[in-house]
Design a protein around this motif. Sequence first.
Motif, PDB file in Angstrom:
ATOM      1  N   ASN A 187     -21.829 -33.824 -23.701  1.00 52.49           N
ATOM      2  CA  ASN A 187     -23.017 -33.224 -24.303  1.00 52.49           C
ATOM      3  C   ASN A 187     -23.234 -33.774 -25.713  1.00 52.49           C
ATOM      4  O   ASN A 187     -22.451 -34.597 -26.195  1.00 52.49           O
ATOM      5  N   SER A 217     -22.457 -35.763 -18.503  1.00 58.16           N
ATOM      6  CA  SER A 217     -23.082 -34.433 -18.440  1.00 58.16           C
ATOM      7  C   SER A 217     -22.769 -33.659 -17.160  1.00 58.16           C
ATOM      8  O   SER A 217     -22.769 -32.426 -17.159  1.00 58.16           O
ATOM      9  N   THR A 218     -22.495 -34.363 -16.063  1.00 60.11           N
ATOM     10  CA  THR A 218     -22.228 -33.669 -14.794  1.00 60.11           C
ATOM     11  C   THR A 218     -20.951 -32.829 -14.881  1.00 60.11           C
ATOM     12  O   THR A 218     -20.762 -31.900 -14.083  1.00 60.11           O
ATOM     13  N   THR A 226     -22.192 -29.399 -15.529  1.00 64.13           N
ATOM     14  CA  THR A 226     -22.714 -28.805 -14.296  1.00 64.13           C
ATOM     15  C   THR A 226     -21.547 -28.324 -13.427  1.00 64.13           C
ATOM     16  O   THR A 226     -21.594 -27.242 -12.822  1.00 64.13           O
ATOM     17  N   THR A 227     -20.502 -29.141 -13.382  1.00 63.87           N
ATOM     18  CA  THR A 227     -19.338 -28.810 -12.554  1.00 63.87           C
ATOM     19  C   THR A 227     -18.631 -27.553 -13.069  1.00 63.87           C
ATOM     20  O   THR A 227     -18.190 -26.718 -12.291  1.00 63.87           O
ATOM     21  N   THR A 232     -19.991 -25.006 -14.553  1.00 65.23           N
ATOM     22  CA  THR A 232     -20.793 -23.849 -14.128  1.00 65.23           C
ATOM     23  C   THR A 232     -20.516 -23.528 -12.663  1.00 65.23           C
ATOM     24  O   THR A 232     -20.356 -22.361 -12.276  1.00 65.23           O
ATOM     25  N   ALA A 233     -20.437 -24.585 -11.843  1.00 69.57           N
ATOM     26  CA  ALA A 233     -20.148 -24.388 -10.415  1.00 69.57           C
ATOM     27  C   ALA A 233     -18.765 -23.759 -10.242  1.00 69.57           C
ATOM     28  O   ALA A 233     -18.589 -22.835  -9.433  1.00 69.57           O
ATOM     29  N   ASN A 280     -31.452 -35.989  -9.616  1.00 68.01           N
ATOM     30  CA  ASN A 280     -30.870 -34.764 -10.144  1.00 68.01           C
ATOM     31  C   ASN A 280     -29.636 -34.327  -9.377  1.00 68.01           C
ATOM     32  O   ASN A 280     -29.558 -34.506  -8.172  1.00 68.01           O
ATOM     33  N   PHE A 287     -27.573 -30.692  -9.128  1.00 60.55           N
ATOM     34  CA  PHE A 287     -27.613 -29.292  -9.539  1.00 60.55           C
ATOM     35  C   PHE A 287     -26.273 -28.611  -9.248  1.00 60.55           C
ATOM     36  O   PHE A 287     -25.432 -29.142  -8.519  1.00 60.55           O
ATOM     37  N   VAL A 288     -26.143 -27.411  -9.819  1.00 63.00           N
ATOM     38  CA  VAL A 288     -24.927 -26.618  -9.606  1.00 63.00           C
ATOM     39  C   VAL A 288     -24.669 -26.439  -8.105  1.00 63.00           C
ATOM     40  O   VAL A 288     -23.535 -26.579  -7.634  1.00 63.00           O
TER      41      VAL A 288
END
Lengths: 98, 398
Positions: B151, B281-282, B285-286, B288-289, B369, B371-372
């Motif tokens: 980030n 950045s992924t 996302t990971t 959050t998942a 894209n 996503f979660v």
Amino acid sequence: MSRLKSAKEIPIGGLIDEAGSSRKFKTGDWRSFRPLIEESKCINCMMCDVFCPEHCISVKEDGKRGEIDLDYCKGCGICANVCPVKCIKMEEEAKFIK
Amino acid sequence: MYKDGRGGKVHKMSKTTAMTGAESAAEAMRQINPDVVAAYPITPQTAIAQNFANYVANGIVDTELVRVESEHSAMSCCVGASAAGARVMTATSSAGLALMWEIVGVAAGLRLPIVMEVVNRALSAPINIHCDHSDSMGTRDLGWIQIFSENAQEVYEHTLIAVRLAEKLLIPAMVCQDGFITSHGVENVEIFDDEGVKKFVGEHKYPYGLLDIKKPVTHGPLQLQDYYFETRSQQIPVMEEAKKEFVKIGEELGKITKKKYPLFDEYEMKDAEAVIVVMNSTAGTTKTAIDAMRKEGKKVGLLKLRLFRPFPYKEVSDALKHVKKIAVLDRSVSFGANPPLYSEVKNGLYDVKYTGKLHSCVFGLGGRNIFVEDIIGVFNRLLDGKLKDHDYIGLREE
Ligand code: SF4
Ligand code: SF4
């Protein structure tokens, strides 16, 4: 030929960390033609020295042309080409091997 | 310490501001105050050079900003300035990095500590301006340190580390961030006070500067069969040192930021049965998942690489060897070969005789894209044994 240095003995990045080191690089062994000067015809104009890319034709104390340093003369023939009285002859290097 | 509106001093060691990844990179550059910056605009990097150009125009930094005619010239200019002994930075993306490729290798070969912000974007063709990692990956064997950032905050901090690391070992370093996702996404970024950061970064004392007439040097002479091999081989052990130095310098920065900078981050790894390995950045996302799945009792975790070059084979393998199921997510491909990140992870696992199941997942090419839910899907398929050995996330295959 001196011993080649190891990776640990040489500066990083291939850089050369001393001045004037090109003296150590004897370009004379590239030569396949050797310049021979006919002394009696030479007018000491110094054109050969000025144009020599190795700057290996010396100038004597009295301002006259000196010897060609064969350690560095690479036999390019530029001196013979620029000499105004054409007194430099390029001779095959093989002839000098005994 | 910051000055308030009335010229008084506010005793605060940091301030948190909303900014993009491009702005946080420029902010790090402001504090670093490099002697020379040479850059050419390219989407999405342009935002970095543009923000920094404002600092130059407003006299906030004393950098010589060279507006070159191409990226090939940008890196060439950086090489010249760095060889002269200057602290040098640049920024690029995608085709820009591809165009400077030749000189990127020269910078590493000459051991010049240039720091470059790389805003990851897909390579043409088809032409595409969005994020993937094929640009950085195309330069992975050129001898640069490569640091990947999750980030905008990491971009800022990694840039500060990169300058110290590059200058300490005389290896150029690139700091990577995801194009648009990080570079243009606004988030809260904590910027630490100028004084402390400047002290941390210190002064660049290059030992072989061309302008030091007392110590004349020649940069970039010809080396043929007799010496090229030896010179190139010097780049191998010093890269190994970069791993240790990254951690050491990170610990020093940690005194200011109160954070840790390991070679890679482990998130919920302790008892994890299934782990995703991913960069940039992924990783966010990971996380959050993972938080969502952990609530359902699923033992999932993440290993996020910061340092990709040098690659911490042993450290990564030790962290992964007891994990039963691993999916390595690559945002680039290597046509006719394994994807880069997967390749490295697999390489390392050979040495620890890994017996679990390792999968490769390619995702997000050209900014597709992720996503979660996509990540949750990968985890579920990984846990159920339904993930293919070589899987593609979000691709219309049929
Ligand atoms: S042949 Fe070339 S190198 Fe030799 S003396 Fe003449 S000009 Fe110089
Ligand atoms: S150029 Fe010819 S004439 Fe002039 S100094 Fe050299 S050898 Fe003599």
